[in-house]
Structure formats: C-alpha cells, structure tokens
Design an enzyme around this catalytic site. Structure first.
Site, short mmCIF file in Angstrom:
data_model
loop_
_atom_site.label_atom_id
_atom_site.label_comp_id
_atom_site.label_asym_id
_atom_site.label_seq_id
_atom_site.Cartn_x
_atom_site.Cartn_y
_atom_site.Cartn_z
N CYS A 94 36.22 41.71 57.68
CA CYS A 94 36.81 42.81 58.45
C CYS A 94 37.73 43.68 57.60
O CYS A 94 37.84 44.88 57.85
CB CYS A 94 37.56 42.27 59.66
N GLU B 283 31.62 50.22 61.33
CA GLU B 283 31.67 48.97 60.57
C GLU B 283 30.26 48.40 60.43
O GLU B 283 29.61 48.09 61.43
CB GLU B 283 32.58 47.97 61.27
N GLY C 64 36.68 42.74 71.66
CA GLY C 64 38.12 42.80 71.81
C GLY C 64 38.56 43.69 72.96
O GLY C 64 39.52 43.38 73.68
#
Length: 478
Positions: free
Chosen positions: A285, A384, A234
C-alpha cells in the site's frame, strides 16, 4: 498444511460450519492447504471468548502492566522460534519473495511485541492535572475493550501485529479475521500463542470472507474495529462503524509519489528505489509507484527505472534469488493486466514489461512494467494497481512536483530523492500524506503510520498506535 479447527478461547475447536477455504501456491497454482471458513456462530463464540477474557474479574486488562509486558515478550520469543516457517508459509501463499518475507513476516511481529512491551512496562494508567479554574483532575487511560481486527493478505503477519501488539499492551482482547488468501499462517500464530501461555480468549482467530468480516465488524460484543485493506472495503466498514458510533482505525490504499529532485543520485540509491516502489511485487500500500522526474533529467531517469525493472530477477517466491515473485492470485494478475492495457490505451509509453515472463507458465506472474510519459490524470497514475507497475511523469520545478504529488485521492506515503536532505525535508513537509521517506522508505516502529484522504483514518505504530486502543476517563476533584 490442512487446518481443521478454529483457535477460539485458547483452544482448537471444531468449526460450526462445513465450508473450507482452499489456498494454492502463488508460484505454481498447486494446492497448499485449507482452513475452515468461519460462520456467524464461530464469530459469536470468538467474541464471547474475547469478552470473557476482558470482562472477567482479574482478566487481561486487570493484569499489572509489567505482567502483560512479560507475556508479550514470551509471545515474541515463540514467534522468533518459528520465524522461518512463518516466512515460508506466507511467501508460498501470497507470492512475497522469501527474502522479503524473512525481513518482514518473520521478524517484524516480534519486534513490535517487544517495543510495545517496553511501552507498557511500568507505564502509569493515571495522571493528576492541576485544574482550571480550581481543583484537580485525575486522567485515566483504560483499554477500549474487545477489538475486531480484520486483516489483509499482502503482509498478513506484519499488519496483524500493527494491531495485536499495541492492543495487547493496552489491555485489550482481540478477534482476528484473516483474509481468505492467507489462512495458513494464522495456524502458526495460534501455536505461538499457546506456547507463550497467553490467557484463554485474549486472541481468537476466525478466518473467513467478506461476509464474516462484515458480521464481526457490526457484532454487538465488539468495542473497536481495526482494518487493513482496500479503500472500497474501508468505506463500507467506516459506514458500519459510524452507524454504531464505534471507534475504528482504517489503514487503506495508496498511490504514493516518488519525487526525484534534480540533484538526486539515483545510481547510489537504486536498491532503495526498488524497495520503495516494487517491494513485495508491488503488492504494497505504501509503494511509491508514481515516479515524478524533473524534465532536465527525464530521459536519464526513465532509462534508470527501465533498467531497474528489466534487471529484476523474476521467479518462484521461495527462491532467495527472486526479487519479483508472482501476484497473490489469478484474479489479481488479471486485474493488473487490465491496468496495463488501460495504460497503453491512454497513450502511456511502455519502456519494459507489460506481459508475462517467459518460462514461468505456472503461477500468477506479471513482468515488472514501466510506463513513461504518463499524464498524472490518467487511470494508471490515479488508481492503485497493486502490482509491479510504475509510471513516470515529468515536471518543471518544485512547485509543480508538489502539485502533482498532491493531485491524488490518496495520502498514505511518498518519497523524496535528493542529495540535499534539508531540501528534501522541506519539500516533504509540503506533501499532504501521512508518511514520507527521504532516499528510501521503511516505516518506523516508533513513529505514527497511517494515511490521509482515501488512505484511511487513525494511526498505527509508535505511542500513537497504543493510544488508538485506549479510552480516557477524567475524574474531577475539588
């Protein structure tokens, strides 16, 4: 399933290159199928087709809103007719348990299409406002143009329609770039587009890897980019769009906190906690993978989470009894196992899991894993993991719970668990995140969804999701 062509301009067309993307079963590692890997010339053709469908006199944006809405409903009907095949295809590719795939991949796309068809039908593209200091202004909403939608693999159809449905409703056309891990389900989508009779070039599909995505994002024929995927990717897309002054929506990673208050009845909400934290094998997510537990109930909550993970049925993704399936690939399994080793090296206490489940020698399985006594600053609490790994951290009082919840680079989601919903809502308002669930978590189609900080830019879903594909023009009148 062997896909030999690309869906461009409403037709199956031969790819410009000869490379293919091979897909294997996440549950067995066996060959599932293949699809062409799009190259720059394929993307050029797809963008031209989308551009033509948008720019042509009487093209897609010129259709009356009611007519576009009817086309969206036809596409929803076509997807409903093939929902079982779609769910099974996604499940086989990425390891999503089939029951989850049926609820999401098989159902949500049609739900989104019908919702945005309802918003589009009868909507006025203009309003007149009384001007200051004098006169009036006509404010127009126009479709932004050709959209490059770069997709993720974990919820490939659901997340695609977070973009497709509002973009179509707004009058935009699209070029979709599916992730290489999930290139078979887009063929089913293309068939549904043909069945629905959408105009040629309104939706074009070109699978490919990162290079194809980068080329599409920077293509001069694209007006907007919408991306779902990792924060690292991103950032690269954001940089490219910044240089081009191109609008972009980014739905990125997360490391959400589940704040368990001292009055929570987790026994009554164990299923909801499992869904919020371990849905899709943790490859989600918005998952609440950081459990924050009050010290007064800490041993009890550790025991409950451990039992929840230990009791989960691990197995083939296509078995309806399965609650935890495999990870998407060997590479992803290696990544998750690396985090498990890191958690142990940093002093976290393993209460269950940590290895590969017995009897599942094929496929990319990792046991549901619980770490207790986790420092919120540790790697496994901050990064993550994207697998079935939860951390549990104790806190003293609500202020510390809020501080720990906010002590993260991410801000996509979160949950609060309590018997007092008013209390839970008050605490939720203090968490710096785009979405929060009380005693569970499930995105609401009618409400904005998206993140803060490293979790992204912009919002999807709700009327706000439609506005993301519109531009405004003001006409000043005397």
């Amino acid at each position: 399933m062997k896909v030999n062509h690309l869906f461009i301009g409403g037709k199956w067309t031969a790819p410009a290159g000869s490379d293919t993307i091979t897909v294997t079963s996440a549950s067995t590692g066996e060959y599932l199928g293949s699809a062409p890997a799009g190259v720059e010339r394929d993307i050029d053709r797809a963008v031209r087709a989308a551009r033509s469908a948008f720019d042509a006199p009487g093209g897609w944006p010129a259709w009356e809103p009611e007519r576009r809405a009817a086309a969206l409903v036809r596409l929803a009907d076509a997807l409903d007719a093939g929902r079982e095949a779609m769910a099974g295809t996604v499940s086989a590719q990425n390891g999503m348990p089939i029951s989850t795939a049926e609820s999401f991949e098989g159902a949500v796309p049609a739900l989104l299409l019908r919702y945005y068809a309802g918003l589009a039908a009868g909507a006025s593209g203009e309003e007149r406002r009384v001007g200051l200091p004098r006169g009036s202004t006509v404010v127009r909403r126009e479709p932004v143009g050709v959209v490059a939608a770069v997709m993720t693999w974990n919820f490939p159809q659901t997340m695609a329609f977070f973009k497709i449905a509002p973009a179509l409703a707004a009058g935009c056309t699209l070029v979709l770039k599916p992730a290489p891990q999930t290139v078979l389900d887009p063929a089913l989508l293309a068939d549904a587009i043909g069945t629905a009779g959408l105009p040629e070039g309104v939706i074009n599909i070109v699978p490919g890897g990162p290079e194809a995505g980068a080329y599409l994002v920077s293509h001069p024929g694209v007006d907007k980019v919408s991306f779902t995927g990792s924060t690292a990717a991103g950032r690269r897309i954001a940089a490219a769009c910044a240089a081009l002054l191109r609008p972009v929506t980014l739905e990125l990673g997360g490391k959400s906190a589940a704040v368990v208050l001292d009055d929570a009845d987790l026994d009554a909400h164990t299923d909801q906690l499992f869904m919020a934290s371990l849905v899709n094998n943790g490859q989600t997510c918005f998952a609440s993978t950081r459990i924050l537990a009050p010290r007064s109930r800490y041993p009890e909550i550790v025991e409950l989470c451990t039992a929840m993970a230990r009791g989960a049925v691990v197995g083939d993704a296509l078995d309806h009894a399965t609650q935890i399936g495999p990870l998407v690939s060997a590479r992803q399994r290696d990544r998750v196992e690396g985090y498990i080793r890191k958690g142990l090296s940093e002093g976290a206490r393993l209460t269950t899991g940590g290895g590969r489940p017995a009897g599942l020698d094929r496929g990319w399985f990792v046991e549901p894993t619980i770490f207790a006594d986790v420092d919120n600053a540790s790697t496994v609490a901050q990064e993550e993991i994207f697998g079935p790994v939860l951390t549990i951290t104790p806190y003293e009082g609500e202020d510390e719970a809020v501080r720990l919840a906010n002590d993260s680079a991410y801000g996509l989601a979160g949950t609060v668990w309590t018997s007092d919903l008013d209390r839970g809502a008050r605490l939720a308002r203090r968490i710096r995140t785009g979405t929060v669930g009380l005693n569970g978590y499930l995105p609401d189609v009618t409400s904005p969804y998206g993140g803060r900080k490293a979790s992204g830019l912009g919002r999807e879903l709700g009327p706000e999701g439609l506005q993301a594909y519109q531009e405004f023009q003001s006409i000043y009148c005397p």
